[in-house]
Design an enzyme around this catalytic site. Structure first.
Site, PDB file in Angstrom:
ATOM      1  N   TYR A 141       0.810  -1.219   0.000  1.00 19.91           N
ATOM      2  CA  TYR A 141       0.000   0.000   0.000  1.00 19.91           C
ATOM      3  C   TYR A 141       0.848   1.275   0.000  1.00 19.91           C
ATOM      4  CZ  TYR A 141      -3.921  -3.080   1.186  1.00 19.91           C
ATOM      5  OH  TYR A 141      -4.861  -4.075   1.180  1.00 19.91           O
ATOM      6  N   LYS A 191       3.484 -15.831   2.118  1.00 14.62           N
ATOM      7  CA  LYS A 191       3.349 -16.525   0.833  1.00 14.62           C
ATOM      8  C   LYS A 191       4.775 -16.836   0.389  1.00 14.62           C
ATOM      9  CE  LYS A 191       0.812 -17.786  -2.752  1.00 14.62           C
ATOM     10  NZ  LYS A 191      -0.010 -18.997  -2.698  1.00 14.62           N
ATOM     11  N   ASP A 223      -3.118 -18.414   1.572  1.00 19.55           N
ATOM     12  CA  ASP A 223      -4.295 -19.053   0.966  1.00 19.55           C
ATOM     13  C   ASP A 223      -4.848 -20.150   1.872  1.00 19.55           C
ATOM     14  OD1 ASP A 223      -1.786 -19.986   0.347  1.00 19.55           O
ATOM     15  OD2 ASP A 223      -2.220 -20.574  -1.702  1.00 19.55           O
ATOM     16  N   ASP A 247      -5.220  -7.162   5.703  1.00 16.31           N
ATOM     17  CA  ASP A 247      -6.427  -6.407   5.362  1.00 16.31           C
ATOM     18  C   ASP A 247      -7.552  -7.385   5.012  1.00 16.31           C
ATOM     19  OD1 ASP A 247      -8.143  -4.404   4.707  1.00 16.31           O
ATOM     20  OD2 ASP A 247      -7.065  -3.705   2.937  1.00 16.31           O
ATOM     21  N   ASP A 251     -10.931  -8.898   7.709  1.00 20.01           N
ATOM     22  CA  ASP A 251     -12.353  -8.799   7.351  1.00 20.01           C
ATOM     23  C   ASP A 251     -12.994 -10.184   7.308  1.00 20.01           C
ATOM     24  OD1 ASP A 251     -12.250  -6.078   7.226  1.00 20.01           O
ATOM     25  OD2 ASP A 251     -13.247  -5.929   5.281  1.00 20.01           O
TER      26      ASP A 251
END
Ligand code: NAD
Length: 363
Positions: A141, A191, A223, A247, A251
């Site tokens: 970001y 990852k 994942d 992020d 959620d």
């Protein structure tokens, strides 16, 4: 003890739920004999309307000089025009940067009395009690280069994922310290089979693990983590991850609870260690909920539990924090429900009534 708290309600339901958080803070002051000096300021859309900017320098200064910040939420359809020169969310990002809060902490607990209200099967949700730690100021970001350019083949866009070992280490330490105070299990998410940043992340986590022999460290690919969060969420104690993965996972984890309105968060500028006070920014995880703003029906529990996190991490008042968490459970157990978590046989209450009941339980 005396503390200075900056109270920034923001837009939509932000001020409504923050008012209930303040009620609880004042009740803690009465019950435990602490003084909370509360200073308010505008931020977000309301600040654009009143002052022509989403964050005045004096409000940033107020937040920086306070022992902690209690924040509501910012944004709404009236400030959504993408062509507008400024947006409410800019105020939030500027505040986080000003305070240097690099670790976002979201506890996710499924209350037994609300288990039926979740979209997932009750047997999957039994015993879910985890904390997700997300790196907040680095990675994809923020890193450069970032942008778009036109080429003979059409537009190209680039974002960069970059992490220094120092940035990785400090947020991993937050995870290890939190795990140490809980069930002593840390899941480090990466990852590493594909990304170089993740390989550095995994190496750093393994090295730090040597300093925390009492904490069981596991590495899980992002994942696989996303899948396990829905299949077997109760296996997690503390999860720590970089910004983008965090992020998404935070959620997803929030869906486990019955409503967005229930969940608190803390963003910290230092590693929380028992007995040490840390500057922090405390807010419910939800947004401004324009669809229900001004009706007095928003669930204030996320803001109330954010006050508990503030007492624990920034003010060193653990007993007081636990007393808020117990009071919330007592009120839910007694059947009080805002409309978002209402079920047959419960008593429907307003935002303010929910706050009043938590105050009564606390007192
Ligand atoms: P939202 O969280 O505001 O609302 C999503 C849904 O959850 C809505 O149906 C809403 O009614 C419900 N909800 C949220 N909080 C609730 C509560 N406390 N009690 C009962 N129901 C609740 O998300 P959104 O609709 O995507 O966003 C609305 C605005 O909020 C947008 O402008 C967005 O940019 C902003 N936003 C701000 C923040 C922040 O300030 N940190 C975070 C997320 C979204």
């Amino acid at each position: 003890m005396d503390f200075k708290i900056a109270v920034l309600g923001g837009d939509g339901i932000g001020p409504e739920v923050t008012a209930e958080g303040v009620k609880i803070l004042e009740a803690v002051g009465r019950v435990f004999g602490h003084g909370f000096s509360l200073e308010t300021g505008d931020v977000g859309g309301i600040s654009i309307d009143k002052h022509g900017t989403p964050l005045l320098p004096e409000v940033a200064e107020l937040a920086g000089s306070a022992d902690a910040v209690l924040f509501g939420a910012v944004g709404g359809p009236r400030w959504d025009d993408p062509a507008a020169p400024m947006h409410p969310e800019d105020g939030l990002l500027q505040l986080r940067a000003h305070l240097g809060v690099f670790a976002n902490i979201r506890p996710v607990k499924v209350y037994p009395m609300l288990i039926e209200s979740s979209v997932l099967k009750p047997e999957v949700l039994e015993g879910v009690d985890m904390v997700v730690v997300r790196e907040l100021t680095g990675g994809l970001y923020y890193a450069q280069p970032k942008g778009r350019s036109e080429t003979p083949q059409g537009w190209t866009a680039v974002d960069t994922m970059r992490y220094s070992e120092g940035e990785i280490e400090r947020v991993l330490r937050v995870g290890f310290e939190l795990a140490r105070g809980r069930r002593k299990k840390l899941t480090s998410v990466d990852k590493a089979n594909v990304l170089e940043c993740s390989r550095l992340w995994r190496q750093t986590a393994t090295r730090l693990g040597g300093e925390y022999p009492d904490v069981e460290l596991e590495h899980v690919l992002v994942d696989a983590c996303a899948m396990q969060l829905i299949q077997r969420p109760s296996r997690f104690d503390v999860i720590v991850s970089e910004n983008t993965f965090g992020d998404i996972l935070t959620d997803e984890a929030a869906v486990l609870a019955a409503s967005m309105g229930l969940l608190p968060s803390a963003s910290l500028s230092d590693v929380p260690v028992a007995g040490r006070r840390t500057t922090g920014f405390y807010e419910p995880i939800h947004g401004t909920a324009p669809d229900i703003a001004g009706q007095g029906i928003a669930n204030p529990t996320g803001s109330i539990l954010s006050v508990a996190l503030m007492l624990r991490y920034s003010l060193g008042l653990t007993e007081e924090a636990v007393s808020i968490e117990r009071a919330v459970e007592q009120v839910l157990d007694a059947g009080a429900r805002t409309p978002d978590i209402f079920a047959e046989g419960a008593q429907q209450v307003s935002t303010a009534e929910m706050g009043d009941r938590v105050v009564s339980a606390l007192e």
